[in-house]
Design an enzyme around this catalytic site. Structure first.
Site, PDB file in Angstrom:
ATOM      1  CG  ASN A 128       0.358  -1.468  14.637  1.00  0.00           C
ATOM      2  OD1 ASN A 128       0.007  -0.366  14.111  1.00  0.00           O
ATOM      3  ND2 ASN A 128      -0.370  -2.474  15.130  1.00  0.00           N
ATOM      4  CB  ALA A 129       1.204   0.917  10.039  1.00  0.00           C
ATOM      5  N   GLY A 130       4.181  -0.231   8.893  1.00  0.00           N
ATOM      6  CA  GLY A 130       5.284   0.127   8.443  1.00  0.00           C
ATOM      7  C   GLY A 130       5.154   0.278   6.869  1.00  0.00           C
ATOM      8  CG  HIS A 131       2.918   2.641   4.492  1.00  0.00           C
ATOM      9  ND1 HIS A 131       2.316   1.443   4.198  1.00  0.00           N
ATOM     10  CD2 HIS A 131       1.789   3.382   5.149  1.00  0.00           C
ATOM     11  CE1 HIS A 131       1.005   1.340   4.453  1.00  0.00           C
ATOM     12  NE2 HIS A 131       0.610   2.713   4.931  1.00  0.00           N
ATOM     13  CB  THR A 132       9.271   0.330   2.451  1.00  0.00           C
ATOM     14  OG1 THR A 132       8.855  -0.710   3.684  1.00  0.00           O
ATOM     15  CG2 THR A 132      10.685   0.285   2.410  1.00  0.00           C
ATOM     16  N   GLY A 162       7.626  -3.432  -9.553  1.00  0.00           N
ATOM     17  CA  GLY A 162       8.841  -3.531  -9.003  1.00  0.00           C
ATOM     18  C   GLY A 162       8.779  -2.559  -7.873  1.00  0.00           C
ATOM     19  NE  ARG A 192       5.883  -8.403   5.470  1.00  0.00           N
ATOM     20  CZ  ARG A 192       6.403  -7.323   4.621  1.00  0.00           C
ATOM     21  NH1 ARG A 192       6.467  -7.545   3.340  1.00  0.00           N
ATOM     22  NH2 ARG A 192       6.379  -6.278   5.265  1.00  0.00           N
ATOM     23  NE  ARG A 229       6.731  -9.874  13.854  1.00  0.00           N
ATOM     24  CZ  ARG A 229       5.249  -9.810  14.477  1.00  0.00           C
ATOM     25  NH1 ARG A 229       4.943 -10.721  15.095  1.00  0.00           N
ATOM     26  NH2 ARG A 229       4.530  -8.782  14.482  1.00  0.00           N
ATOM     27  CE  LYS A 252       6.671  -6.890  -2.417  1.00  0.00           C
ATOM     28  NZ  LYS A 252       7.298  -7.508  -1.221  1.00  0.00           N
ATOM     29  CB  THR A 291       7.210  -2.056  11.791  1.00  0.00           C
ATOM     30  OG1 THR A 291       6.584  -1.317  11.159  1.00  0.00           O
ATOM     31  CG2 THR A 291       7.456  -1.605  13.293  1.00  0.00           C
ATOM     32  CE  LYS A 320      -1.877  -1.030   3.717  1.00  0.00           C
ATOM     33  NZ  LYS A 320      -1.270  -2.161   4.062  1.00  0.00           N
ATOM     34  CD  GLN A 334      -2.324  -2.211  11.170  1.00  0.00           C
ATOM     35  OE1 GLN A 334      -3.349  -1.890  11.293  1.00  0.00           O
ATOM     36  NE2 GLN A 334      -1.211  -1.826  11.872  1.00  0.00           N
TER      37      GLN A 334
HETATM   38  P1  GDP Z   1       2.714  -1.904   3.124  1.00  0.00           P
HETATM   39  O1  GDP Z   1       2.694  -1.740   4.481  1.00  0.00           O
HETATM   40  O2  GDP Z   1       1.405  -2.494   2.524  1.00  0.00           O
HETATM   41  O3  GDP Z   1       2.950  -0.519   2.167  1.00  0.00           O
HETATM   42  O4  GDP Z   1       3.575  -2.910   2.668  1.00  0.00           O
HETATM   43  P2  GDP Z   1       5.382  -2.769   2.980  1.00  0.00           P
HETATM   44  O5  GDP Z   1       5.642  -1.477   2.627  1.00  0.00           O
HETATM   45  O6  GDP Z   1       5.566  -3.499   4.180  1.00  0.00           O
HETATM   46  O7  GDP Z   1       5.869  -3.826   1.736  1.00  0.00           O
HETATM   47  C1  GDP Z   1       5.931  -3.534   0.602  1.00  0.00           C
HETATM   48  C2  GDP Z   1       7.265  -4.022   0.178  1.00  0.00           C
HETATM   49  O8  GDP Z   1       7.255  -4.200  -1.114  1.00  0.00           O
HETATM   50  C3  GDP Z   1       8.409  -2.682  -0.044  1.00  0.00           C
HETATM   51  O9  GDP Z   1       9.511  -3.037   0.404  1.00  0.00           O
HETATM   52  C4  GDP Z   1       8.263  -2.137  -1.474  1.00  0.00           C
HETATM   53  O10 GDP Z   1       9.367  -1.619  -1.926  1.00  0.00           O
HETATM   54  C5  GDP Z   1       7.942  -3.389  -2.041  1.00  0.00           C
HETATM   55  N1  GDP Z   1       7.146  -3.459  -3.147  1.00  0.00           N
HETATM   56  C6  GDP Z   1       6.062  -2.753  -3.472  1.00  0.00           C
HETATM   57  N2  GDP Z   1       5.644  -3.162  -4.703  1.00  0.00           N
HETATM   58  C7  GDP Z   1       6.355  -3.827  -5.185  1.00  0.00           C
HETATM   59  C8  GDP Z   1       6.263  -4.504  -6.571  1.00  0.00           C
HETATM   60  O11 GDP Z   1       5.417  -4.510  -7.124  1.00  0.00           O
HETATM   61  N3  GDP Z   1       7.533  -5.419  -6.530  1.00  0.00           N
HETATM   62  C9  GDP Z   1       8.339  -5.455  -5.806  1.00  0.00           C
HETATM   63  N4  GDP Z   1       9.329  -6.542  -6.143  1.00  0.00           N
HETATM   64  N5  GDP Z   1       8.577  -5.027  -4.495  1.00  0.00           N
HETATM   65  C10 GDP Z   1       7.400  -4.054  -4.343  1.00  0.00           C
END
Ligand code: GDP
Length: 430
Positions: free
Chosen positions: A43-47, A417, A307, A305, A333, A302, A21, A226
């Site tokens: 506890n949410a972690g967006h990258t 990606g 998955r 762990r 992905k 965060t 997300k 989440q």
């Molecule tokens: P969120 O909490 O739903 O935003 O998910 P996270 O941030 O925990 O996990 C997303 C991870 O997947 C991050 O490291 C993103 O850079 C990576 N990611 C997101 N979209 C893609 C994708 O289309 N392909 C790949 N390989 N990685 C992706």
């Protein structure tokens, strides 16, 4: 997204969280005027990857990374003031201008040190696999009418009485857990005195601000944390988070009316993952699970762990389409599956000789469920450079078409990606 008919859009995770997300919200936030978090806590972690810099945001909406976008933390969030300002300071250090663009709801409840203490000392919470950040105990205090809200900081004497009452309850819980630790009210008050002025400076009635923005035609993105299967009502209870992650929670937690929501976008991975305990019907065997984990870098942002990984579960996503009213899907992905010889989609569960097409509420039934799979050929070529559906290998398109047909919602975006521009469905600047 954000055309004249879609001004208020909710983005939710449609599996067990970590669907990517962060990236979706990031590319959509560029087109929004406001981005609002509506539930959950730190506890949410967006990258979010921007150029070579990777930002991990726990509480602040990733919209903050775009100039001119206003970000708010809604009343449905439980707010950890210490980590909020750590996050703000890190953003400022990395050159992000936060001043005048970040607001918190004055009705949001605070996560205080005793919530983290109770979380850590509770063995029940360890079994559920909580992150120990005090989110659950803060929501318990909210529902138990013992909570401390941001607006209470405006009234020091009331604040002390509220903290004392909550601390008394926390002490009783600690005693019951057999813990020798107790709450130091003085320390809590000192911490609140330190962050109070900074927090009050950005506190306001967020629901009212969004209402005004909407009336003046603003594009508003309501961002969930989440995933739908972790919703306290609709998820795999008790292996769930403490809030309503689904789109209904967006209205409540941002302080807007449900009728103001124009569209709901569900983010799903091209496969399934979940962190921590609880049933995962399509879980892969160790070898393939490990391969996907490494290809998809499936480790918590965060907590770090690992998955658990599984095949795409159409029963789960069909359920998420229904309970969120998803108007569209973003599949992320897809590239992670590029090297597989064949891929599977779960179309139903067999439970005690019966076929279940709808997601059950009873965890025991889910634990006994064996997935029924439909197998498709893998495409075995890179999807990373695709920017239009036509660029995808025909077998990858067939996989997406099958998902769309099984879950009953149109796919609007496909992410291929980690980079911002690696997306189908939007023109995105790198
Ligand atoms: P969120 O909490 O739903 O935003 O998910 P996270 O941030 O925990 O996990 C997303 C991870 O997947 C991050 O490291 C993103 O850079 C990576 N990611 C997101 N979209 C893609 C994708 O289309 N392909 C790949 N390989 N990685 C992706």
């Amino acid at each position: 997204m954000f055309d004249s008919a879609k001004r208020t859009v909710v983005v939710v995770g449609a599996q067990w969280g970590d669907e990517g997300k962060g990236k979706l919200v990031d590319v959509l936030a560029e087109r929004a005027d406001w981005v609002v978090r509506y539930q959950g806590g730190a506890n949410a972690g967006h990258t979010v990857q921007i150029g070579d810099v990777s930002f991990v945001l726990h509480q602040i909406p990733s919209g903050i990374l775009h100039r001119g976008v206003r970000c708010a933390i809604g009343n449905g969030v439980v707010l950890d003031p210490e980590t909020l300002f750590t996050e703000v300071d890190e953003l400022v250090r990395d050159g992000v201008d936060v001043e005048g663009r970040l607001y918190v709801s004055d009705r949001a409840h605070l996560v205080l040190p005793y919530h983290k203490l109770v979380d850590k000392e509770s063995s029940a919470n360890k079994e559920i696999g909580t992150t120990g950040r005090g989110i659950g105990p803060a929501y318990e205090d909210k529902v138990g009418r013992r909570g401390v809200r941001v607006l209470d900081l405006r009234h020091p004497s009331r604040l002390r009485a509220l903290v004392e009452r909550a601390a008394e309850h926390a002490d009783a819980q600690l005693a019951r857990f057999g813990s020798a630790r107790r709450v130091d009210v003085g320390l809590v008050m000192d911490a609140l005195e330190r962050v109070g002025p900074r927090l009050l400076a950005i506190a306001e009635d967020v629901g009212l601000s969004i209402h005004r923005a909407r009336v003046s035609g603003a594009a508003i993105l309501l961002e969930g944390a989440q995933g739908s299967l972790l919703d306290v009502d609709h998820g795999t209870y008790p292996f769930v988070t403490s809030s309503n992650t689904t789109s209904g929670g967006a209205a409540i937690g941002a302080g807007v009316a449900p009728t103001t929501i124009d569209a709901v976008l569900g983010v799903v991975k091209a496969y399934t993952t979940r962190v921590g305990a609880g049933p995962l019907p399509t879980e892969l065997d160790e070898a393939l699970g490990e391969r996907i984990r490494r290809l998809g870098n499936e480790f918590g942002a965060t907590t770090g762990r690992p998955r658990r990984c599984g095949w795409f579960d159409a029963v789960v996503v069909r359920y998420a389409v229904r309970i969120n009213g998803l108007s569209g899907l973003a599949v992320t992905k897809l590239d992670v599956l590029d090297t597989l010889d064949r891929v599977a989609i779960c179309t139903g569960y067999e439970v005690d000789g019966d076929t279940l097409a709808d997601f059950p509420g009873d965890l025991e039934a889910l634990e006994r469920a064996s997935p029924r799979y439909e197998w498709l050929d893998g495409w075995r070529e890179s999807t990373a450079e695709a920017r239009r559906l036509e660029d995808l290998p025909p077998r990858a398109r067939a996989y997406l078409d099958r998902i769309e047909a099984l879950v009953g919602a149109p796919i609007e975006f496909v992410s291929v990606g980690t980079r911002r521009d690696q997306i189908i469905g939007l023109d995105v600047a790198v």
